[in-house]
Design a protein around this motif. Sequence first.
Motif, PDB file in Angstrom:
ATOM      1  N   GLY A  63       0.811  -1.210   0.000  1.00  0.00           N
ATOM      2  CA  GLY A  63       0.000   0.000   0.000  1.00  0.00           C
ATOM      3  C   GLY A  63       0.845   1.262   0.000  1.00  0.00           C
ATOM      4  N   LEU A  64       1.899   1.278   0.803  1.00  0.00           N
ATOM      5  CA  LEU A  64       2.793   2.437   0.841  1.00  0.00           C
ATOM      6  C   LEU A  64       3.498   2.630  -0.497  1.00  0.00           C
ATOM      7  N   TYR A  65       3.859   1.518  -1.118  1.00  0.00           N
ATOM      8  CA  TYR A  65       4.503   1.607  -2.442  1.00  0.00           C
ATOM      9  C   TYR A  65       3.541   2.178  -3.476  1.00  0.00           C
ATOM     10  N   PHE A  66       2.301   1.682  -3.467  1.00  0.00           N
ATOM     11  CA  PHE A  66       1.288   2.188  -4.402  1.00  0.00           C
ATOM     12  C   PHE A  66       1.046   3.677  -4.167  1.00  0.00           C
ATOM     13  N   GLY A  67       0.899   4.052  -2.884  1.00  0.00           N
ATOM     14  CA  GLY A  67       0.647   5.439  -2.567  1.00  0.00           C
ATOM     15  C   GLY A  67       1.804   6.341  -2.997  1.00  0.00           C
ATOM     16  N   TYR A  68       3.030   5.877  -2.781  1.00  0.00           N
ATOM     17  CA  TYR A  68       4.213   6.647  -3.193  1.00  0.00           C
ATOM     18  C   TYR A  68       4.218   6.865  -4.706  1.00  0.00           C
ATOM     19  N   GLN A  69       3.916   5.809  -5.449  1.00  0.00           N
ATOM     20  CA  GLN A  69       3.899   5.912  -6.897  1.00  0.00           C
ATOM     21  C   GLN A  69       2.803   6.877  -7.363  1.00  0.00           C
ATOM     22  N   GLY A  70       1.646   6.829  -6.686  1.00  0.00           N
ATOM     23  CA  GLY A  70       0.557   7.733  -7.043  1.00  0.00           C
ATOM     24  C   GLY A  70       0.910   9.182  -6.785  1.00  0.00           C
ATOM     25  N   LEU A  71       1.509   9.465  -5.619  1.00  0.00           N
ATOM     26  CA  LEU A  71       1.921  10.835  -5.285  1.00  0.00           C
ATOM     27  C   LEU A  71       3.031  11.310  -6.206  1.00  0.00           C
ATOM     28  N   LYS A  72       3.936  10.397  -6.547  1.00  0.00           N
ATOM     29  CA  LYS A  72       5.033  10.733  -7.461  1.00  0.00           C
ATOM     30  C   LYS A  72       4.478  11.110  -8.834  1.00  0.00           C
ATOM     31  N   ALA A  73       3.483  10.337  -9.299  1.00  0.00           N
ATOM     32  CA  ALA A  73       2.875  10.650 -10.607  1.00  0.00           C
ATOM     33  C   ALA A  73       2.061  11.936 -10.550  1.00  0.00           C
ATOM     34  N   LEU A  74       1.444  12.203  -9.390  1.00  0.00           N
ATOM     35  CA  LEU A  74       0.584  13.374  -9.259  1.00  0.00           C
ATOM     36  C   LEU A  74       1.387  14.675  -9.185  1.00  0.00           C
ATOM     37  N   PHE A  75       2.479  14.637  -8.435  1.00  0.00           N
ATOM     38  CA  PHE A  75       3.258  15.862  -8.225  1.00  0.00           C
ATOM     39  C   PHE A  75       4.560  15.908  -9.032  1.00  0.00           C
TER      40      PHE A  75
END
Length: 210
Positions: free
Chosen positions: A197-209
């Motif tokens: 979950g933390l990995y998915f969230g990190y990837q999502g935030l990285k793609a978003l910002f």
Amino acid sequence: MSIGILISYIFLGLSLAAPIGPVNSARLDKGLKNGFWHAWIVGAGSMVADALFMLLIYLGMVQFLGIPIVQIFLWLFGGFILIYSGIESILGANSVNLTYTRKKDSLSKCFLTGFIMSVTSPLSILFWLGIYGSILAKTAQINGTSQLLIYSCMIFVGLTLWDVFVAGLTTGFRRFLNDESIKAISIISGVSLLGFGLYFGYQGLKALFG
């Protein structure tokens, strides 16, 4: 169409389902705590999501999954679901025991767990796009489009066999476990889900910002 080719596609389905990931972690956790049907229904939920992906790819609707905002949503929502499931598994470990765990989770909740984990997982999407999409292209090139549905069904048979195997495996292991080992497995499974979950969230935030 030879039996050997059909069997090879069944083995492909097994290989697609076998890698350790969020769904297999959840399946083992639910099965060891609650029994065969809970493990099986997690896998059934995952297979419904897999069937949805297969249908989208089969119908050529994969461009939708390539939209950046859709990918960001899947990363973030998938991360949230996994983090929530991981924390729930860890915090609930102390209340787990072999006598009463069958009352802990409903089959519908287990089904939704498997479905949501799969349908929101960018790794699953990329896996199906990369593997299944290329297989469809190759099969269509070699054998035409008339047999694509049959081969797709054989892949799904492989997924089903893996689900039954893991559910049966957890039931067999459960006979040799005590309350403490069940709690330990619940914590390990929760940490695994939390990590994904933390990995998915990190990837999502990285793609978003960016």
